[in-house]
Write a protein that holds these residues in place. Structure first.
Motif, PDB file in Angstrom:
ATOM      1  N   GLN A 155       1.666   3.996   2.580  1.00 17.76           N
ATOM      2  CA  GLN A 155       0.638   4.943   2.137  1.00 17.76           C
ATOM      3  C   GLN A 155       0.392   4.820   0.628  1.00 17.76           C
ATOM      4  O   GLN A 155      -0.770   4.813   0.181  1.00 17.76           O
ATOM      5  CB  GLN A 155       1.056   6.389   2.468  1.00 17.76           C
ATOM      6  CG  GLN A 155       1.030   6.708   3.946  1.00 17.76           C
ATOM      7  CD  GLN A 155      -0.369   6.576   4.520  1.00 17.76           C
ATOM      8  OE1 GLN A 155      -1.372   6.878   3.876  1.00 17.76           O
ATOM      9  NE2 GLN A 155      -0.446   6.096   5.759  1.00 17.76           N
ATOM     10  N   SER A 156       1.463   4.706  -0.155  1.00 20.35           N
ATOM     11  CA  SER A 156       1.263   4.563  -1.611  1.00 20.35           C
ATOM     12  C   SER A 156       0.609   3.222  -1.931  1.00 20.35           C
ATOM     13  O   SER A 156      -0.218   3.127  -2.853  1.00 20.35           O
ATOM     14  CB  SER A 156       2.581   4.729  -2.349  1.00 20.35           C
ATOM     15  OG  SER A 156       3.458   3.688  -2.030  1.00 20.35           O
ATOM     16  N   ARG A 157       0.903   2.188  -1.200  1.00 21.58           N
ATOM     17  CA  ARG A 157       0.257   0.878  -1.406  1.00 21.58           C
ATOM     18  C   ARG A 157      -1.230   0.966  -1.099  1.00 21.58           C
ATOM     19  O   ARG A 157      -2.073   0.446  -1.844  1.00 21.58           O
ATOM     20  CB  ARG A 157       0.940  -0.162  -0.517  1.00 21.58           C
ATOM     21  CG  ARG A 157       0.438  -1.571  -0.713  1.00 21.58           C
ATOM     22  CD  ARG A 157       1.266  -2.538   0.160  1.00 21.58           C
ATOM     23  NE  ARG A 157       0.503  -3.689   0.475  1.00 21.58           N
ATOM     24  CZ  ARG A 157      -0.305  -3.859   1.505  1.00 21.58           C
ATOM     25  NH1 ARG A 157      -0.438  -2.899   2.382  1.00 21.58           N
ATOM     26  NH2 ARG A 157      -0.990  -4.967   1.678  1.00 21.58           N
ATOM     27  N   GLN A 158      -1.557   1.641   0.012  1.00 23.52           N
ATOM     28  CA  GLN A 158      -2.963   1.796   0.372  1.00 23.52           C
ATOM     29  C   GLN A 158      -3.704   2.615  -0.696  1.00 23.52           C
ATOM     30  O   GLN A 158      -4.853   2.319  -1.037  1.00 23.52           O
ATOM     31  CB  GLN A 158      -3.086   2.505   1.737  1.00 23.52           C
ATOM     32  CG  GLN A 158      -2.604   1.692   2.894  1.00 23.52           C
ATOM     33  CD  GLN A 158      -3.490   0.484   3.169  1.00 23.52           C
ATOM     34  OE1 GLN A 158      -4.704   0.494   2.851  1.00 23.52           O
ATOM     35  NE2 GLN A 158      -2.896  -0.568   3.701  1.00 23.52           N
ATOM     36  N   THR A 159      -3.045   3.636  -1.227  1.00 20.63           N
ATOM     37  CA  THR A 159      -3.650   4.463  -2.273  1.00 20.63           C
ATOM     38  C   THR A 159      -3.899   3.635  -3.539  1.00 20.63           C
ATOM     39  O   THR A 159      -4.969   3.740  -4.157  1.00 20.63           O
ATOM     40  CB  THR A 159      -2.744   5.654  -2.596  1.00 20.63           C
ATOM     41  OG1 THR A 159      -2.468   6.373  -1.410  1.00 20.63           O
ATOM     42  CG2 THR A 159      -3.405   6.592  -3.588  1.00 20.63           C
ATOM     43  N   LEU A 160      -2.932   2.818  -3.932  1.00 23.40           N
ATOM     44  CA  LEU A 160      -3.108   1.970  -5.104  1.00 23.40           C
ATOM     45  C   LEU A 160      -4.220   0.949  -4.928  1.00 23.40           C
ATOM     46  O   LEU A 160      -5.001   0.668  -5.842  1.00 23.40           O
ATOM     47  CB  LEU A 160      -1.791   1.257  -5.448  1.00 23.40           C
ATOM     48  CG  LEU A 160      -0.677   2.118  -6.035  1.00 23.40           C
ATOM     49  CD1 LEU A 160       0.594   1.312  -6.183  1.00 23.40           C
ATOM     50  CD2 LEU A 160      -1.107   2.685  -7.378  1.00 23.40           C
ATOM     51  N   LEU A 161      -4.330   0.379  -3.732  1.00 23.76           N
ATOM     52  CA  LEU A 161      -5.402  -0.585  -3.461  1.00 23.76           C
ATOM     53  C   LEU A 161      -6.757   0.077  -3.451  1.00 23.76           C
ATOM     54  O   LEU A 161      -7.774  -0.518  -3.869  1.00 23.76           O
ATOM     55  CB  LEU A 161      -5.137  -1.302  -2.125  1.00 23.76           C
ATOM     56  CG  LEU A 161      -4.004  -2.334  -2.101  1.00 23.76           C
ATOM     57  CD1 LEU A 161      -3.828  -2.873  -0.685  1.00 23.76           C
ATOM     58  CD2 LEU A 161      -4.311  -3.475  -3.066  1.00 23.76           C
ATOM     59  N   ALA A 162      -6.828   1.316  -2.963  1.00 30.25           N
ATOM     60  CA  ALA A 162      -8.102   2.023  -2.924  1.00 30.25           C
ATOM     61  C   ALA A 162      -8.562   2.430  -4.314  1.00 30.25           C
ATOM     62  O   ALA A 162      -9.768   2.519  -4.571  1.00 30.25           O
ATOM     63  CB  ALA A 162      -7.968   3.251  -2.020  1.00 30.25           C
TER      64      ALA A 162
END
Length: 122
Positions: free
Chosen positions: A113-120
Motif C-alpha cells: 500500500q505504501s509503495r502504491q501511494t508513493l508511485l501515485a
C-alpha cells in the motif's frame, strides 16, 4: 557396566535363592520335622506349596514381579504425560506459526500500500 553388574547380582541372587532352603518363605514358619513322619510331611508340604512358593506374597519372585508391574505403570504414566506435553507444544507451535504468517501477510500488504501511494504521488 552397571547393567552387567546388575545382571550379575541378579544371577547371584537366583543361585542363592535356588540353592538355599525355602524355609524362610514357608507360611508355617517351621523348618521341617524332626521325626521320619515329620520329614515326609515336610517334603509333601513343600512339594504341594511349590506353586505358591515363588508366586505368593512375600516371596522374592513375587516382590520382583510387583516391582516390575509398578515400574511399568510408572513408565506408562510418564509416556502419557510426555505425549500430552508434545501435543501441547505442537499446538502452541502451530498457533505461533499462524500468527507469524498473519503478521507477515499484513506487513507485506502495508508495504504494498505504501509503495502504491508513493508511485501515485510521482
Amino acid at each position: 557396566m552397571k547393567r552387567f553388574m546388575g545382571l550379575g547380582a541378579v544371577a547371584l541372587a537366583l543361585v542363592v535363592v535356588s540353592s538355599s532352603n525355602a524355609w524362610g518363605q514357608c507360611r508355617g514358619g517351621g523348618g521341617g520335622g524332626q521325626s521320619a513322619s515329620g520329614t515326609t510331611t515336610a517334603a509333601a508340604g513343600s512339594a504341594g506349596s511349590t506353586g505358591t512358593l515363588l508366586t505368593g506374597p512375600g516371596s522374592w519372585a513375587y516382590d520382583v514381579m510387583m516391582a516390575q508391574q509398578m515400574q511399568a505403570a510408572a513408565l506408562r504414566q510418564q509416556m502419557a504425560i510426555a505425549a500430552a506435553k508434545a501435543k501441547y507444544r505442537q499446538e502452541r507451535k502451530s498457533q505461533s506459526q499462524a500468527v507469524a504468517r498473519q503478521r507477515r501477510a499484513s506487513e507485506l500488504y502495508r508495504r504494498e500500500q505504501s509503495r502504491q501511494t508513493l508511485l501515485a504521488n510521482r
